[in-house]
Design a protein around this motif. Structure first.
Motif, PDB file in Angstrom:
ATOM      1  N   MET A   1       0.821  -1.208   0.000  1.00  6.61           N
ATOM      2  CA  MET A   1       0.000   0.000   0.000  1.00  6.61           C
ATOM      3  C   MET A   1       0.860   1.265   0.000  1.00  6.61           C
ATOM      4  N   CYS A   2       2.175   1.090  -0.080  1.00  6.13           N
ATOM      5  CA  CYS A   2       3.152   2.189  -0.163  1.00  6.13           C
ATOM      6  C   CYS A   2       3.196   3.059   1.090  1.00  6.13           C
ATOM      7  N   VAL A   3       2.940   2.456   2.249  1.00  5.89           N
ATOM      8  CA  VAL A   3       3.096   3.165   3.524  1.00  5.89           C
ATOM      9  C   VAL A   3       3.876   2.277   4.512  1.00  5.89           C
ATOM     10  N   PRO A   4       5.136   1.952   4.163  1.00  7.44           N
ATOM     11  CA  PRO A   4       5.909   1.029   4.987  1.00  7.44           C
ATOM     12  C   PRO A   4       6.513   1.653   6.244  1.00  7.44           C
ATOM     13  N   THR A   5       6.476   2.967   6.360  1.00  5.18           N
ATOM     14  CA  THR A   5       7.100   3.657   7.481  1.00  5.18           C
ATOM     15  C   THR A   5       6.093   3.861   8.606  1.00  5.18           C
ATOM     16  N   THR A   6       6.440   3.369   9.796  1.00  2.00           N
ATOM     17  CA  THR A   6       5.585   3.546  10.964  1.00  2.00           C
ATOM     18  C   THR A   6       6.246   4.547  11.898  1.00  2.00           C
ATOM     19  N   VAL A   7       5.465   5.525  12.344  1.00  2.00           N
ATOM     20  CA  VAL A   7       5.966   6.561  13.241  1.00  2.00           C
ATOM     21  C   VAL A   7       5.049   6.615  14.458  1.00  2.00           C
ATOM     22  N   PHE A   8       5.658   6.609  15.639  1.00  2.00           N
ATOM     23  CA  PHE A   8       4.901   6.775  16.873  1.00  2.00           C
ATOM     24  C   PHE A   8       5.102   8.216  17.332  1.00  2.00           C
ATOM     25  N   VAL A   9       3.998   8.912  17.531  1.00  2.00           N
ATOM     26  CA  VAL A   9       4.056  10.336  17.872  1.00  2.00           C
ATOM     27  C   VAL A   9       3.462  10.532  19.261  1.00  2.00           C
ATOM     28  N   GLU A  10       4.298  11.048  20.171  1.00  2.00           N
ATOM     29  CA  GLU A  10       3.829  11.389  21.515  1.00  2.00           C
ATOM     30  C   GLU A  10       3.408  12.842  21.509  1.00  2.00           C
ATOM     31  N   ILE A  11       2.212  13.092  21.997  1.00  2.00           N
ATOM     32  CA  ILE A  11       1.682  14.458  22.008  1.00  2.00           C
ATOM     33  C   ILE A  11       1.311  14.854  23.423  1.00  2.00           C
ATOM     34  N   THR A  12       1.787  16.017  23.822  1.00  2.00           N
ATOM     35  CA  THR A  12       1.411  16.604  25.110  1.00  2.00           C
ATOM     36  C   THR A  12       0.597  17.852  24.811  1.00  2.00           C
ATOM     37  N   LEU A  13      -0.579  17.921  25.408  1.00  2.00           N
ATOM     38  CA  LEU A  13      -1.453  19.070  25.177  1.00  2.00           C
ATOM     39  C   LEU A  13      -1.093  20.223  26.099  1.00  2.00           C
TER      40      LEU A  13
ATOM     41  N   ARG B   1      -9.108  12.247  14.633  1.00  2.00           N
ATOM     42  CA  ARG B   1      -9.866  11.192  13.932  1.00  2.00           C
ATOM     43  C   ARG B   1      -9.940  11.450  12.425  1.00  2.00           C
ATOM     44  N   LEU B   2      -9.769  12.683  12.015  1.00  2.00           N
ATOM     45  CA  LEU B   2      -9.908  13.054  10.605  1.00  2.00           C
ATOM     46  C   LEU B   2      -8.621  12.883   9.801  1.00  2.00           C
ATOM     47  N   ILE B   3      -7.529  12.525  10.458  1.00  2.00           N
ATOM     48  CA  ILE B   3      -6.242  12.386   9.762  1.00  2.00           C
ATOM     49  C   ILE B   3      -6.152  10.971   9.202  1.00  2.00           C
ATOM     50  N   PRO B   4      -6.124  10.827   7.882  1.00  2.00           N
ATOM     51  CA  PRO B   4      -6.176   9.491   7.278  1.00  2.00           C
ATOM     52  C   PRO B   4      -4.960   8.620   7.581  1.00  2.00           C
ATOM     53  N   ASP B   5      -3.828   9.219   7.886  1.00  2.00           N
ATOM     54  CA  ASP B   5      -2.588   8.470   8.102  1.00  2.00           C
ATOM     55  C   ASP B   5      -2.429   7.980   9.542  1.00  2.00           C
ATOM     56  N   VAL B   6      -3.309   8.398  10.436  1.00  2.00           N
ATOM     57  CA  VAL B   6      -3.250   7.970  11.834  1.00  2.00           C
ATOM     58  C   VAL B   6      -4.067   6.692  11.972  1.00  2.00           C
ATOM     59  N   LEU B   7      -3.380   5.605  12.345  1.00  2.00           N
ATOM     60  CA  LEU B   7      -4.049   4.316  12.508  1.00  2.00           C
ATOM     61  C   LEU B   7      -4.616   4.146  13.910  1.00  2.00           C
ATOM     62  N   GLU B   8      -3.929   4.702  14.895  1.00  2.00           N
ATOM     63  CA  GLU B   8      -4.354   4.552  16.287  1.00  2.00           C
ATOM     64  C   GLU B   8      -4.072   5.840  17.046  1.00  2.00           C
ATOM     65  N   CYS B   9      -4.910   6.115  18.028  1.00  2.00           N
ATOM     66  CA  CYS B   9      -4.710   7.242  18.935  1.00  2.00           C
ATOM     67  C   CYS B   9      -5.101   6.767  20.325  1.00  2.00           C
ATOM     68  N   HIS B  10      -4.162   6.866  21.255  1.00  2.00           N
ATOM     69  CA  HIS B  10      -4.389   6.388  22.621  1.00  2.00           C
ATOM     70  C   HIS B  10      -4.205   7.532  23.614  1.00  2.00           C
ATOM     71  N   LEU B  11      -5.168   7.709  24.511  1.00  2.00           N
ATOM     72  CA  LEU B  11      -5.012   8.627  25.636  1.00  2.00           C
ATOM     73  C   LEU B  11      -4.115   7.907  26.635  1.00  2.00           C
ATOM     74  N   MET B  12      -3.066   8.579  27.081  1.00  2.00           N
ATOM     75  CA  MET B  12      -2.029   7.922  27.882  1.00  2.00           C
ATOM     76  C   MET B  12      -1.971   8.457  29.306  1.00  2.00           C
ATOM     77  N   ALA B  13      -1.424   7.623  30.177  1.00  2.00           N
ATOM     78  CA  ALA B  13      -0.979   8.063  31.495  1.00  2.00           C
ATOM     79  C   ALA B  13       0.539   8.127  31.385  1.00  2.00           C
ATOM     80  N   GLY B  14       1.141   9.129  31.970  1.00  2.00           N
ATOM     81  CA  GLY B  14       2.600   9.261  31.870  1.00  2.00           C
ATOM     82  C   GLY B  14       2.984  10.623  31.349  1.00  2.00           C
ATOM     83  N   SER B  15       4.127  10.681  30.698  1.00  2.00           N
ATOM     84  CA  SER B  15       4.660  11.977  30.285  1.00  2.00           C
ATOM     85  C   SER B  15       3.900  12.593  29.110  1.00  2.00           C
ATOM     86  N   ALA B  16       3.380  11.769  28.196  1.00  2.00           N
ATOM     87  CA  ALA B  16       2.619  12.292  27.055  1.00  2.00           C
ATOM     88  C   ALA B  16       1.131  12.084  27.307  1.00  2.00           C
ATOM     89  N   ASP B  17       0.330  12.953  26.709  1.00  2.00           N
ATOM     90  CA  ASP B  17      -1.122  12.821  26.834  1.00  2.00           C
ATOM     91  C   ASP B  17      -1.679  11.805  25.833  1.00  2.00           C
TER      92      ASP B  17
END
Length: 152
Positions: free
Chosen positions: A61-73, A89-105
């Motif tokens: 599918m020509c998307v072999p690169t996986t990037v994990f992005v930590e976001i702090t609000l 939710r509207l970003i087509p390239d984001v496969l998963e979004c997790h609300l986190m406990a820890g340093s990133a939100d």
């Protein structure tokens, strides 16, 4: 409803091969086709089986690169969280979004063609997400192990 050993065999088998015909599934789990079909329908109705999907090959599918992005609000107010979650939710390239406990939100799993494509995704989408204070991206060098199967 609790799961018995037969239900668990059905779930394990369907997680590996979801398009298996009922006749074949019934043989694998040692049930008659009609009894197997009734059990699968019950597992679907009771929400154990949420959906059936095709898992695509990221390279093909020509998307072999996986990037994990930590976001702090910038803040934790409900409006900030809701606005972020609605926008991400509207970003087509984001496969998963997790609300986190820890340093990133939030932790996002993003797919891209390559680093240049990720730079485009970052500029076009991620940098414009509402409420973002900090963002840190980590590129996966190689996927050692990956499954969609839950322990049963």
């Amino acid at each position: 409803m609790s799961l018995d050993a037969t239900d668990k065999r059905i779930l394990k088998t369907l997680q590996r091969k979801g398009r298996m015909p009922n006749a074949e599934l019934s043989e694998v789990v040692n049930l008659s086709p009609s009894a197997c079909h009734r059990r699968v329908q019950r597992l679907e109705k009771d929400g154990y089986i949420r959906d059936y999907v095709a898992l695509l090959d990221a390279r093909k599918m020509c998307v072999p690169t996986t990037v994990f992005v930590e976001i702090t609000l910038q803040g934790q107010a409900d409006e900030v969280l809701e606005a972020f979650e609605k926008a991400v939710r509207l970003i087509p390239d984001v496969l998963e979004c997790h609300l986190m406990a820890g340093s990133a939100d939030y932790l996002l799993k993003v797919v891209a063609e390559n680093t240049d494509d990720f730079a485009r995704i970052h500029r076009q989408y991620l940098a414009r997400l509402p409420g973002v204070g900090q963002m840190q991206s980590s590129f996966a060098l190689r996927t050692v192990f990956k499954t969609t199967a839950l322990p049963v």
